[in-house]
Motif scaffolding. Structure first.
Motif, PDB file in Angstrom:
ATOM      1  N   PHE A   3       2.101  10.135 -11.329  1.00 28.20           N
ATOM      2  CA  PHE A   3       1.146  11.076 -11.913  1.00 28.20           C
ATOM      3  C   PHE A   3       0.086  11.420 -10.880  1.00 28.20           C
ATOM      4  O   PHE A   3      -0.208  10.610 -10.010  1.00 28.20           O
ATOM      5  N   PRO A   4      -0.508  12.622 -10.986  1.00 31.36           N
ATOM      6  CA  PRO A   4      -1.576  12.975 -10.028  1.00 31.36           C
ATOM      7  C   PRO A   4      -2.690  11.928 -10.055  1.00 31.36           C
ATOM      8  O   PRO A   4      -3.116  11.481 -11.106  1.00 31.36           O
ATOM      9  N   GLY A   5      -3.090  11.530  -8.907  1.00 31.94           N
ATOM     10  CA  GLY A   5      -4.185  10.561  -8.803  1.00 31.94           C
ATOM     11  C   GLY A   5      -3.739   9.120  -8.906  1.00 31.94           C
ATOM     12  O   GLY A   5      -4.528   8.214  -8.633  1.00 31.94           O
ATOM     13  N   GLU A   6      -2.486   8.885  -9.300  1.00 32.05           N
ATOM     14  CA  GLU A   6      -2.017   7.498  -9.435  1.00 32.05           C
ATOM     15  C   GLU A   6      -2.077   6.772  -8.089  1.00 32.05           C
ATOM     16  O   GLU A   6      -2.525   5.634  -8.012  1.00 32.05           O
ATOM     17  N   GLU A   7      -1.647   7.460  -7.054  1.00 30.75           N
ATOM     18  CA  GLU A   7      -1.669   6.853  -5.725  1.00 30.75           C
ATOM     19  C   GLU A   7      -3.085   6.455  -5.339  1.00 30.75           C
ATOM     20  O   GLU A   7      -3.317   5.353  -4.840  1.00 30.75           O
ATOM     21  N   ARG A   8      -4.040   7.318  -5.593  1.00 31.50           N
ATOM     22  CA  ARG A   8      -5.442   7.044  -5.261  1.00 31.50           C
ATOM     23  C   ARG A   8      -5.961   5.849  -6.058  1.00 31.50           C
ATOM     24  O   ARG A   8      -6.645   4.981  -5.519  1.00 31.50           O
ATOM     25  N   MET A   9      -5.623   5.795  -7.345  1.00 32.94           N
ATOM     26  CA  MET A   9      -6.096   4.682  -8.185  1.00 32.94           C
ATOM     27  C   MET A   9      -5.483   3.360  -7.720  1.00 32.94           C
ATOM     28  O   MET A   9      -6.177   2.346  -7.636  1.00 32.94           O
ATOM     29  N   VAL A  10      -4.191   3.378  -7.426  1.00 32.80           N
ATOM     30  CA  VAL A  10      -3.522   2.158  -6.972  1.00 32.80           C
ATOM     31  C   VAL A  10      -4.092   1.721  -5.618  1.00 32.80           C
ATOM     32  O   VAL A  10      -4.368   0.541  -5.400  1.00 32.80           O
ATOM     33  N   THR A  11      -4.302   2.684  -4.734  1.00 32.97           N
ATOM     34  CA  THR A  11      -4.875   2.378  -3.417  1.00 32.97           C
ATOM     35  C   THR A  11      -6.251   1.737  -3.570  1.00 32.97           C
ATOM     36  O   THR A  11      -6.569   0.763  -2.872  1.00 32.97           O
ATOM     37  N   GLU A  12      -7.045   2.254  -4.476  1.00 36.23           N
ATOM     38  CA  GLU A  12      -8.387   1.691  -4.711  1.00 36.23           C
ATOM     39  C   GLU A  12      -8.301   0.271  -5.260  1.00 36.23           C
ATOM     40  O   GLU A  12      -9.046  -0.617  -4.846  1.00 36.23           O
ATOM     41  N   ARG A  13      -7.380   0.035  -6.202  1.00 36.49           N
ATOM     42  CA  ARG A  13      -7.233  -1.319  -6.764  1.00 36.49           C
ATOM     43  C   ARG A  13      -6.728  -2.292  -5.703  1.00 36.49           C
ATOM     44  O   ARG A  13      -7.157  -3.447  -5.657  1.00 36.49           O
ATOM     45  N   ILE A  14      -5.829  -1.846  -4.836  1.00 37.36           N
ATOM     46  CA  ILE A  14      -5.335  -2.702  -3.755  1.00 37.36           C
ATOM     47  C   ILE A  14      -6.469  -3.015  -2.787  1.00 37.36           C
ATOM     48  O   ILE A  14      -6.610  -4.154  -2.335  1.00 37.36           O
ATOM     49  N   ARG A  15      -7.288  -2.007  -2.471  1.00 40.00           N
ATOM     50  CA  ARG A  15      -8.430  -2.231  -1.581  1.00 40.00           C
ATOM     51  C   ARG A  15      -9.366  -3.272  -2.175  1.00 40.00           C
ATOM     52  O   ARG A  15      -9.845  -4.173  -1.480  1.00 40.00           O
ATOM     53  N   LYS A  16      -9.622  -3.184  -3.487  1.00 41.18           N
ATOM     54  CA  LYS A  16     -10.486  -4.168  -4.148  1.00 41.18           C
ATOM     55  C   LYS A  16      -9.868  -5.561  -4.084  1.00 41.18           C
ATOM     56  O   LYS A  16     -10.571  -6.558  -3.900  1.00 41.18           O
ATOM     57  N   LYS A  17      -8.560  -5.629  -4.238  1.00 38.31           N
ATOM     58  CA  LYS A  17      -7.880  -6.917  -4.168  1.00 38.31           C
ATOM     59  C   LYS A  17      -7.987  -7.507  -2.756  1.00 38.31           C
ATOM     60  O   LYS A  17      -8.199  -8.703  -2.580  1.00 38.31           O
ATOM     61  N   LEU A  18      -7.887  -6.656  -1.748  1.00 40.13           N
ATOM     62  CA  LEU A  18      -8.053  -7.121  -0.368  1.00 40.13           C
ATOM     63  C   LEU A  18      -9.491  -7.567  -0.107  1.00 40.13           C
ATOM     64  O   LEU A  18      -9.718  -8.536   0.624  1.00 40.13           O
ATOM     65  N   ASP A  19     -10.452  -6.892  -0.727  1.00 39.39           N
ATOM     66  CA  ASP A  19     -11.843  -7.332  -0.630  1.00 39.39           C
ATOM     67  C   ASP A  19     -12.007  -8.723  -1.240  1.00 39.39           C
ATOM     68  O   ASP A  19     -12.718  -9.567  -0.700  1.00 39.39           O
ATOM     69  N   GLU A  20     -11.338  -8.962  -2.381  1.00 40.59           N
ATOM     70  CA  GLU A  20     -11.369 -10.286  -3.015  1.00 40.59           C
ATOM     71  C   GLU A  20     -10.799 -11.339  -2.070  1.00 40.59           C
ATOM     72  O   GLU A  20     -11.322 -12.451  -1.974  1.00 40.59           O
TER      73      GLU A  20
END
Length: 147
Positions: A3-20
């Motif tokens: 879906f549009p924006g799904e890639e961006r949302m997943v990328t953001e969640r992965i970035r947050k996980k890497l921050d953790e």
């Protein structure tokens, strides 16, 4: 199908996980870093201070100071080596996730399976976080750090 924006949302969640992951690494290794940066460094400076004696030749002073630095250099090398191994394990885990994601594209997912990528990355990061205490124990033992 993506879906549009799904890639961006997943990328953001992965970035947050890497921050953790980065926070977990810093928190877990803080005792080891404190030992190296303060306890060993302090011992080095005290030892090096004792090397400066007007009765000694410059070469003797230099050798003395160099000998004082050995524990700090060894400790830093050990920490760097363990962290390089940790980073290598993490990179391999992430490559496996990327490979699965690319395979999903080949299997007909137009933009790849973002939810599969995200869950793979989550598991890889959690597995690596759970390995941190073992690294800390190994370093603590090698550096004779009392817990």
């Amino acid at each position: 199908m993506s879906f549009p924006g799904e890639e961006r949302m997943v990328t953001e969640r992965i970035r947050k996980k890497l921050d953790e992951l980065n926070v977990a690494v810093q928190n877990q290794l803080s005792g080891v870093q404190d030992h190296v940066n303060f306890t060993l460094q302090q011992a080095y400076f005290k030892c090096a201070h004792e090397c400066f004696d007007r009765r000694k030749r410059q070469e003797q002073i230099n050798n003395c100071v160099e000998n004082c630095s050995v524990p700090v250099f060894k400790a830093n090398g050990l920490v760097e080596s363990e962290m390089a191994n940790f980073q290598e394990r993490l990179s391999r885990s992430m490559m496996v996730c990327q490979d699965h994601f690319e395979a999903s594209k080949l299997q007909g997912h137009k933009n790849g399976d973002f939810s599969g990528l995200e869950s793979c990355v989550d598991k890889a990061i959690e597995d690596n976080i759970s390995f941190l205490p073992h690294i800390v124990d190994k370093l603590s033992s090698a550096l004779s750090i009392d817990k």
